[in-house]
Design a protein around this motif. Structure first.
Motif, PDB file in Angstrom:
ATOM      1  N   ASP A 170      57.240  -2.616 -46.632  1.00  0.00           N
ATOM      2  CA  ASP A 170      56.643  -2.464 -48.000  1.00  0.00           C
ATOM      3  C   ASP A 170      57.043  -3.620 -48.818  1.00  0.00           C
ATOM      4  O   ASP A 170      56.990  -3.509 -50.080  1.00  0.00           O
ATOM      5  CB  ASP A 170      56.771  -1.246 -48.360  1.00  0.00           C
ATOM      6  N   THR A 171      57.033  -4.673 -48.064  1.00  0.00           N
ATOM      7  CA  THR A 171      57.809  -5.929 -48.882  1.00  0.00           C
ATOM      8  C   THR A 171      56.304  -6.747 -49.686  1.00  0.00           C
ATOM      9  O   THR A 171      56.721  -7.748 -50.373  1.00  0.00           O
ATOM     10  CB  THR A 171      58.287  -7.035 -47.610  1.00  0.00           C
ATOM     11  N   ASN A 172      55.178  -6.409 -49.356  1.00  0.00           N
ATOM     12  CA  ASN A 172      54.226  -6.872 -49.945  1.00  0.00           C
ATOM     13  C   ASN A 172      53.726  -5.967 -51.413  1.00  0.00           C
ATOM     14  O   ASN A 172      52.888  -6.416 -52.127  1.00  0.00           O
ATOM     15  CB  ASN A 172      52.825  -6.920 -49.074  1.00  0.00           C
ATOM     16  N   THR A 173      54.212  -4.701 -51.139  1.00  0.00           N
ATOM     17  CA  THR A 173      53.477  -3.783 -52.173  1.00  0.00           C
ATOM     18  C   THR A 173      54.358  -3.099 -53.135  1.00  0.00           C
ATOM     19  O   THR A 173      53.830  -2.594 -53.992  1.00  0.00           O
ATOM     20  CB  THR A 173      52.557  -2.800 -51.365  1.00  0.00           C
ATOM     21  N   HIS A 174      55.707  -2.861 -52.937  1.00  0.00           N
ATOM     22  CA  HIS A 174      56.468  -2.103 -53.718  1.00  0.00           C
ATOM     23  C   HIS A 174      57.545  -3.016 -54.367  1.00  0.00           C
ATOM     24  O   HIS A 174      58.124  -3.915 -53.801  1.00  0.00           O
ATOM     25  CB  HIS A 174      57.225  -0.887 -52.557  1.00  0.00           C
ATOM     26  N   PRO A 175      57.928  -2.692 -55.604  1.00  0.00           N
ATOM     27  CA  PRO A 175      58.782  -3.294 -56.393  1.00  0.00           C
ATOM     28  C   PRO A 175      60.118  -3.520 -55.748  1.00  0.00           C
ATOM     29  O   PRO A 175      60.876  -4.583 -55.862  1.00  0.00           O
ATOM     30  CB  PRO A 175      58.984  -2.926 -57.737  1.00  0.00           C
ATOM     31  N   GLY A 176      60.832  -2.565 -55.090  1.00  0.00           N
ATOM     32  CA  GLY A 176      62.197  -2.739 -54.359  1.00  0.00           C
ATOM     33  C   GLY A 176      62.129  -3.574 -53.437  1.00  0.00           C
ATOM     34  O   GLY A 176      63.108  -4.489 -53.360  1.00  0.00           O
ATOM     35  N   PRO A 177      61.477  -3.363 -52.338  1.00  0.00           N
ATOM     36  CA  PRO A 177      61.526  -4.271 -51.208  1.00  0.00           C
ATOM     37  C   PRO A 177      61.273  -5.841 -51.930  1.00  0.00           C
ATOM     38  O   PRO A 177      61.834  -6.637 -51.314  1.00  0.00           O
ATOM     39  CB  PRO A 177      60.412  -3.951 -50.277  1.00  0.00           C
ATOM     40  N   ILE A 178      60.333  -5.792 -52.671  1.00  0.00           N
ATOM     41  CA  ILE A 178      59.964  -7.249 -53.092  1.00  0.00           C
ATOM     42  C   ILE A 178      61.253  -7.846 -53.951  1.00  0.00           C
ATOM     43  O   ILE A 178      61.622  -8.939 -53.558  1.00  0.00           O
ATOM     44  CB  ILE A 178      58.769  -7.016 -54.098  1.00  0.00           C
ATOM     45  N   ALA A 179      61.788  -7.034 -54.758  1.00  0.00           N
ATOM     46  CA  ALA A 179      62.957  -7.728 -55.438  1.00  0.00           C
ATOM     47  C   ALA A 179      64.242  -7.938 -54.399  1.00  0.00           C
ATOM     48  O   ALA A 179      64.704  -8.811 -54.615  1.00  0.00           O
ATOM     49  CB  ALA A 179      63.419  -6.462 -56.596  1.00  0.00           C
ATOM     50  N   LEU A 180      64.363  -7.052 -53.330  1.00  0.00           N
ATOM     51  CA  LEU A 180      65.271  -6.987 -52.461  1.00  0.00           C
ATOM     52  C   LEU A 180      65.034  -8.376 -51.712  1.00  0.00           C
ATOM     53  O   LEU A 180      66.354  -9.140 -51.649  1.00  0.00           O
ATOM     54  CB  LEU A 180      65.534  -5.974 -51.415  1.00  0.00           C
ATOM     55  N   LEU A 181      64.014  -8.810 -51.206  1.00  0.00           N
ATOM     56  CA  LEU A 181      63.543 -10.052 -50.429  1.00  0.00           C
ATOM     57  C   LEU A 181      64.295 -11.448 -51.655  1.00  0.00           C
ATOM     58  O   LEU A 181      64.630 -12.213 -50.808  1.00  0.00           O
ATOM     59  CB  LEU A 181      62.359 -10.155 -50.191  1.00  0.00           C
ATOM     60  N   GLU A 182      64.065 -11.136 -52.911  1.00  0.00           N
ATOM     61  CA  GLU A 182      64.332 -12.221 -53.602  1.00  0.00           C
ATOM     62  C   GLU A 182      65.687 -12.420 -53.795  1.00  0.00           C
ATOM     63  O   GLU A 182      66.098 -13.557 -54.095  1.00  0.00           O
ATOM     64  CB  GLU A 182      63.617 -11.882 -54.962  1.00  0.00           C
ATOM     65  N   THR A 183      66.602 -11.427 -53.463  1.00  0.00           N
ATOM     66  CA  THR A 183      67.889 -11.396 -53.757  1.00  0.00           C
ATOM     67  C   THR A 183      68.671 -11.853 -52.380  1.00  0.00           C
ATOM     68  O   THR A 183      69.916 -12.298 -52.642  1.00  0.00           O
ATOM     69  CB  THR A 183      68.442 -10.294 -54.306  1.00  0.00           C
ATOM     70  N   ILE A 184      68.067 -12.001 -51.308  1.00  0.00           N
ATOM     71  CA  ILE A 184      69.002 -12.243 -50.110  1.00  0.00           C
ATOM     72  C   ILE A 184      68.996 -13.676 -50.018  1.00  0.00           C
ATOM     73  O   ILE A 184      68.435 -14.602 -50.395  1.00  0.00           O
ATOM     74  CB  ILE A 184      67.820 -11.893 -48.916  1.00  0.00           C
ATOM     75  N   PRO A 229      56.244 -11.722 -41.262  1.00  0.00           N
ATOM     76  CA  PRO A 229      55.231 -12.158 -40.589  1.00  0.00           C
ATOM     77  C   PRO A 229      53.868 -11.843 -41.263  1.00  0.00           C
ATOM     78  O   PRO A 229      52.743 -12.146 -40.949  1.00  0.00           O
ATOM     79  CB  PRO A 229      55.185 -11.357 -39.056  1.00  0.00           C
ATOM     80  N   LEU A 230      53.845 -10.750 -42.259  1.00  0.00           N
ATOM     81  CA  LEU A 230      52.359 -10.083 -42.638  1.00  0.00           C
ATOM     82  C   LEU A 230      52.478 -10.639 -44.110  1.00  0.00           C
ATOM     83  O   LEU A 230      51.576 -10.063 -44.837  1.00  0.00           O
ATOM     84  CB  LEU A 230      52.546  -8.835 -42.637  1.00  0.00           C
ATOM     85  N   LYS A 231      53.180 -11.568 -44.674  1.00  0.00           N
ATOM     86  CA  LYS A 231      53.251 -12.011 -45.920  1.00  0.00           C
ATOM     87  C   LYS A 231      51.803 -12.754 -46.149  1.00  0.00           C
ATOM     88  O   LYS A 231      51.367 -13.344 -45.272  1.00  0.00           O
ATOM     89  CB  LYS A 231      54.270 -13.093 -46.388  1.00  0.00           C
ATOM     90  N   ASP A 232      51.143 -12.335 -47.397  1.00  0.00           N
ATOM     91  CA  ASP A 232      50.108 -12.679 -47.976  1.00  0.00           C
ATOM     92  C   ASP A 232      48.973 -12.286 -46.975  1.00  0.00           C
ATOM     93  O   ASP A 232      47.838 -12.820 -46.824  1.00  0.00           O
ATOM     94  CB  ASP A 232      49.902 -14.342 -48.131  1.00  0.00           C
ATOM     95  N   LYS A 233      48.965 -11.229 -46.325  1.00  0.00           N
ATOM     96  CA  LYS A 233      48.019 -10.289 -45.608  1.00  0.00           C
ATOM     97  C   LYS A 233      47.592  -9.148 -46.330  1.00  0.00           C
ATOM     98  O   LYS A 233      48.586  -8.494 -46.992  1.00  0.00           O
ATOM     99  CB  LYS A 233      48.381 -10.066 -44.130  1.00  0.00           C
ATOM    100  N   PRO A 234      46.515  -8.734 -45.815  1.00  0.00           N
ATOM    101  CA  PRO A 234      46.071  -7.388 -46.608  1.00  0.00           C
ATOM    102  C   PRO A 234      46.982  -6.243 -45.847  1.00  0.00           C
ATOM    103  O   PRO A 234      46.128  -5.348 -45.308  1.00  0.00           O
ATOM    104  CB  PRO A 234      44.780  -7.321 -46.458  1.00  0.00           C
ATOM    105  N   ASP A 235      48.075  -6.087 -46.022  1.00  0.00           N
ATOM    106  CA  ASP A 235      48.965  -5.296 -45.423  1.00  0.00           C
ATOM    107  C   ASP A 235      50.247  -4.758 -46.306  1.00  0.00           C
ATOM    108  O   ASP A 235      50.361  -5.435 -47.427  1.00  0.00           O
ATOM    109  CB  ASP A 235      49.662  -5.619 -43.980  1.00  0.00           C
ATOM    110  N   HIS A 236      50.886  -3.705 -46.034  1.00  0.00           N
ATOM    111  CA  HIS A 236      52.152  -3.528 -47.107  1.00  0.00           C
ATOM    112  C   HIS A 236      53.196  -4.464 -46.722  1.00  0.00           C
ATOM    113  O   HIS A 236      53.998  -4.365 -47.635  1.00  0.00           O
ATOM    114  CB  HIS A 236      52.412  -1.906 -46.554  1.00  0.00           C
ATOM    115  N   GLY A 237      53.338  -4.912 -45.335  1.00  0.00           N
ATOM    116  CA  GLY A 237      54.314  -5.986 -45.560  1.00  0.00           C
ATOM    117  C   GLY A 237      55.626  -5.411 -44.691  1.00  0.00           C
ATOM    118  O   GLY A 237      55.789  -4.204 -44.867  1.00  0.00           O
ATOM    119  N   ILE A 238      56.200  -6.432 -43.850  1.00  0.00           N
ATOM    120  CA  ILE A 238      57.281  -6.101 -43.168  1.00  0.00           C
ATOM    121  C   ILE A 238      57.935  -7.402 -43.236  1.00  0.00           C
ATOM    122  O   ILE A 238      57.832  -8.549 -43.422  1.00  0.00           O
ATOM    123  CB  ILE A 238      56.989  -5.676 -41.891  1.00  0.00           C
ATOM    124  N   ALA A 239      59.520  -7.127 -43.270  1.00  0.00           N
ATOM    125  CA  ALA A 239      60.343  -8.490 -43.260  1.00  0.00           C
ATOM    126  C   ALA A 239      61.496  -7.985 -42.110  1.00  0.00           C
ATOM    127  O   ALA A 239      61.748  -7.041 -41.784  1.00  0.00           O
ATOM    128  CB  ALA A 239      61.281  -8.633 -44.412  1.00  0.00           C
TER     129      ALA A 239
END
Length: 100
Positions: free
Chosen positions: A60-74, A84-94
């Motif tokens: 859920d790295t494209n759609t939810h605030p927690g995973p998005i913020a977490l990626l910004e802090t790594i 691999p799914l960044k900027d795709k119409p998907d919930h996203g994964i890292a």
């Protein structure tokens, strides 16, 4: 084994893993649950126990605030981050690992 507990109970979870399986380090950590910023950051604490050859998968790295913020802090100097799914119409994964 299946053990249901709040993942914020880090010490209890790690102790139970050690008791049940003799696990001292984590090879695969999946973060997908509490999508709040505090929840995702709390789950990231398990990375302290990640094997140097291990992986973290965050959903859920494209759609939810927690995973998005977490990626910004790594710290990208320590961890290799693939999305691999960044900027795709998907919930996203890292997929995250230590730089080898």
């Amino acid at each position: 084994y299946f053990y249901q507990i709040n993942s914020r109970e880090t010490e209890i979870v790690l102790s139970r893993l050690n008791q049940l399986c003799g696990i001292y380090s984590i090879g695969l950590l999946v973060i997908d649950g509490d999508h709040s910023v505090n929840g995702a950051l709390a789950d990231w604490k398990y990375v302290e126990h990640l094997d140097r050859r291990g992986y973290v998968i965050i959903h859920d790295t494209n759609t939810h605030p927690g995973p998005i913020a977490l990626l910004e802090t790594i710290d990208r100097k320590i961890f290799k981050v693939e999305e691999p799914l960044k900027d795709k119409p998907d919930h996203g994964i890292a997929i995250i690992s230590y730089w080898k």
